[in-house]
Structure formats: C-alpha cells, structure tokens
Design an enzyme around this catalytic site. Sequence first.
Site, PDB file in Angstrom:
ATOM      1  N   ARG A 162      20.933   9.087 -20.353  1.00 30.50           N
ATOM      2  CA  ARG A 162      20.199   9.448 -21.738  1.00 30.50           C
ATOM      3  C   ARG A 162      20.616   8.281 -22.525  1.00 30.50           C
ATOM      4  O   ARG A 162      20.893   8.360 -23.911  1.00 30.50           O
ATOM      5  CB  ARG A 162      20.459  10.603 -22.415  1.00 30.50           C
ATOM      6  CG  ARG A 162      19.950  11.849 -21.632  1.00 30.50           C
ATOM      7  CD  ARG A 162      18.463  11.952 -21.296  1.00 30.50           C
ATOM      8  NE  ARG A 162      18.017  13.331 -21.004  1.00 30.50           N
ATOM      9  CZ  ARG A 162      17.997  13.371 -19.669  1.00 30.50           C
ATOM     10  NH1 ARG A 162      18.235  12.747 -18.838  1.00 30.50           N
ATOM     11  NH2 ARG A 162      17.359  14.913 -19.427  1.00 30.50           N
ATOM     12  N   SER A 237      16.316  19.231 -24.419  1.00 29.98           N
ATOM     13  CA  SER A 237      17.569  19.466 -24.631  1.00 29.98           C
ATOM     14  C   SER A 237      17.970  18.980 -25.866  1.00 29.98           C
ATOM     15  O   SER A 237      17.753  17.997 -26.068  1.00 29.98           O
ATOM     16  CB  SER A 237      18.246  18.817 -23.342  1.00 29.98           C
ATOM     17  OG  SER A 237      17.856  19.174 -21.950  1.00 29.98           O
ATOM     18  N   GLU A 333      21.734  15.117 -27.956  1.00 29.98           N
ATOM     19  CA  GLU A 333      20.981  14.192 -27.405  1.00 29.98           C
ATOM     20  C   GLU A 333      19.984  13.942 -28.172  1.00 29.98           C
ATOM     21  O   GLU A 333      19.274  12.724 -27.968  1.00 29.98           O
ATOM     22  CB  GLU A 333      20.548  15.138 -26.038  1.00 29.98           C
ATOM     23  CG  GLU A 333      20.020  13.973 -25.133  1.00 29.98           C
ATOM     24  CD  GLU A 333      18.609  14.257 -24.705  1.00 29.98           C
ATOM     25  OE1 GLU A 333      17.940  13.528 -24.761  1.00 29.98           O
ATOM     26  OE2 GLU A 333      18.421  15.364 -23.842  1.00 29.98           O
TER      27      GLU A 333
END
Length: 337
Positions: A162, A237, A333
């Site tokens: 990520r 998420s 995130e």
Amino acid sequence: MQVSENISLKAYNTFGIDVKARKFISVSSSEELKKVLQQTYSSELFILGGGSNMLLTRDINKTVLHIGLTGKRIIFETEDEVVVEASAGENWHQFVLWTLKQDFGGLENLSLIPGNVGTAPIQNIGAYGVELKDVFDSCTAIQVQTLEEKNFKSEDCKFGYRNSVFKQSLKGEYIITSVRFRLSKKNHELRTGYGAINSWLASQKINKPGIKDVSNAVIDIRQAKLPDPRVLGNSGSFFKNPVIEKSEYLKLKETYPEIPCYPMGKNIVKVPAGWLIDKAGLKGYRRGDAGVHKNQALVLVNYGEATGEELLDLSREIQNKIHTEFGINLEPEVNIF
Ligand code: EPU
C-alpha cells in the site's frame, strides 16, 4: 473544463462526507490540466481522483482539482501479451471489466476495488494475493510546477505494501494522467489460492476456471464482506495490516492461539488489523453515525450524517484500544485531510 465555487464534496468521496470546496475544477484532458497548473500555485491545489481512499475532516479552502481524464487504448500487443493504457479518471472496476471482456488476464483479482485508475499506483492497490505492481507496466505523470511530463517505470515507483514513491518522496509533486498495464492474452495465470476464491469456485462446481470466474468469485466475496460505498459510505480498509516482529507475534499467540498471520520475511509477519479490531470487541461498534462495519472490522462506515471529525475520533478510539490490548500500533491506510 468544469468550474464551480463553494460546492459540497459529498458526491466526490466514497465516505460521503459533506465538506465544501472553495473552488472546484474538473479537467478532462492533459491540456486542460496543464492550463490549470499554469494558472494556479500548486500550494493552492487539492488533487482529487476517485475519492475512495480519503477521509475529509474539514472544508477545503483551496481549489479542488478533479482529474476527469478518460479513455483506454491498446498500446502494443504480441500473440501472448498486451499493454493497455487507461487514463487516470477511468473508474477502476469498469476498466477491469473491460479488460476481462477482451479476455485480457491479470486484473481479475482486483475486481470491484473502488476508485479510479490514476490513484491505483499511488497506494499500490491490492487484493486476493495480487497487487497493482504485478501487472504494472508504467505510468505518465505531470510535474505540478514545471508541467514536465515524465514516464515512470515500475522500479521508479518504489512499490511497497500500500505504498509507492508518490506517497513518499514525490508526494504532491506529480499528477498521474495515465497508467499502462501488461496483461496476458492466453495461458492466463490464475491466482486462486488466496482467501476464499478456491472454495467459492468449488461451491459453484467450476472445475476449469477462467479469468472471468475468478473475477466473479472476487466480486461475490467482496460484496458479502465489504459495504457498497453507494449504499453505505466507506473507504475500504481504514487501517493497514500491521507488520510486527515474529517474536512479538509468538508472544501474542500464547494468549491468542488462533491469531492469524501472513509471513513477510524471516523475522516479520503481517497481522490482520480486522482480526485485532474484531477480537477487541469493536466489530459493529457505533458512535452516532460513525461505525465499524458489522461484517469486516477493518472498514469504518458512515451511516449517513457522520462528519470526518467523528470518523477520525472513532479511528483514534480503535487505535488506543488495540494498543492497550495487543501493544500494536495501527496506522491508517486512508489519507486524512
Ligand atoms: N478478520 C476477522 N474479523 C474481521 C475481519 C477480518 O477475524 O472483522 C480476519 C479474517 O477472518 C482473516 C483475516 O482477518 O483471517 C484477514 O481478513 P481478510 O481476508 O478479509 O483481509 P484483510 O487483511 O482484512 C486485506 C486488504 C483488503 C483486501 C483483502 C483481500 C489491507 C489493509 N486490506 O484485508 O483491501 O480486499 O485483504 O485481499 O491490506 C482495501 O485496501 O481497501 C481493501 C479492502
């Protein structure tokens, strides 16, 4: 080019947060984009792609620049492979479906991820054992101050979990205008080992799956667990899965023998943040209109009128609880503004 003033961004972020933009400009070509960049100081701009990975906590007292460039084309092909290019403003999932329709393989595991093509490399989107970097060929981006167009190869992007150079040293410096993907035309390599894909295929009695079957599996699995942002505001998420020392993991395992992990290297493992939040009893927890999703504890949701501040407060409460119970720091995130 579309220009408006003092408009709500509710329709432009998947959390559905109702904050205002002082000025809003949507551009549909590189030329329009360059014109805006020429006329506006980069410090005055707030770049908006699909709005699927951000939490807006206040009005944006800047010019919101919406990247609405569309189009997709085949750049190069051999008997086995094809390189396709999509403009930054193309909806990710619609693009994935288009590649599958052409029988191009590689993006099937990344079906139904919200957001646009141009933001996919920034955080190296990933799901069900595949990351964008696995199919990435290159991308084109414009430097916001010099307007110079630059081509980034995979190694230039420094992809990580990520993560990429666009989130780190080049943050805010470039606007991605198009992305190229290297996809297969035959002998597609299927990745079905992750999560529930294999059991979904078996349940449908599909013995010789193709790329469309894998995509259907992913769509079905995601729909069962993850809320549709058009129905219930969310940003996927909310936290990254924390990476911890193996020794720390083994210590936790003494207390929680069932704690899952994904091995990352010799001495480190990734622990699912969703499991930690669930174990801490917060799955389905709700404070006003801000909540933890009932089917997947890693996803925070807006039941309607939650503000960005309220969702941020909830995320901090979760971080504190996870730190107290497991000694683990959860990192968001999503990008918080
Ligand atoms: N789990 C729980 N309770 C929950 C949620 C998860 O016990 O409420 C457990 C599951 O049973 C499983 C483990 O945690 O053992 C992992 O859960 P899952 O397979 O749902 O995946 P994840 O680690 O929570 C990651 C990505 C998702 C991606 C899925 C599937 C991150 C931060 N998230 O989630 O990506 O779709 O794997 O590959 O890496 C996103 O980034 O927005 C996103 C949705």
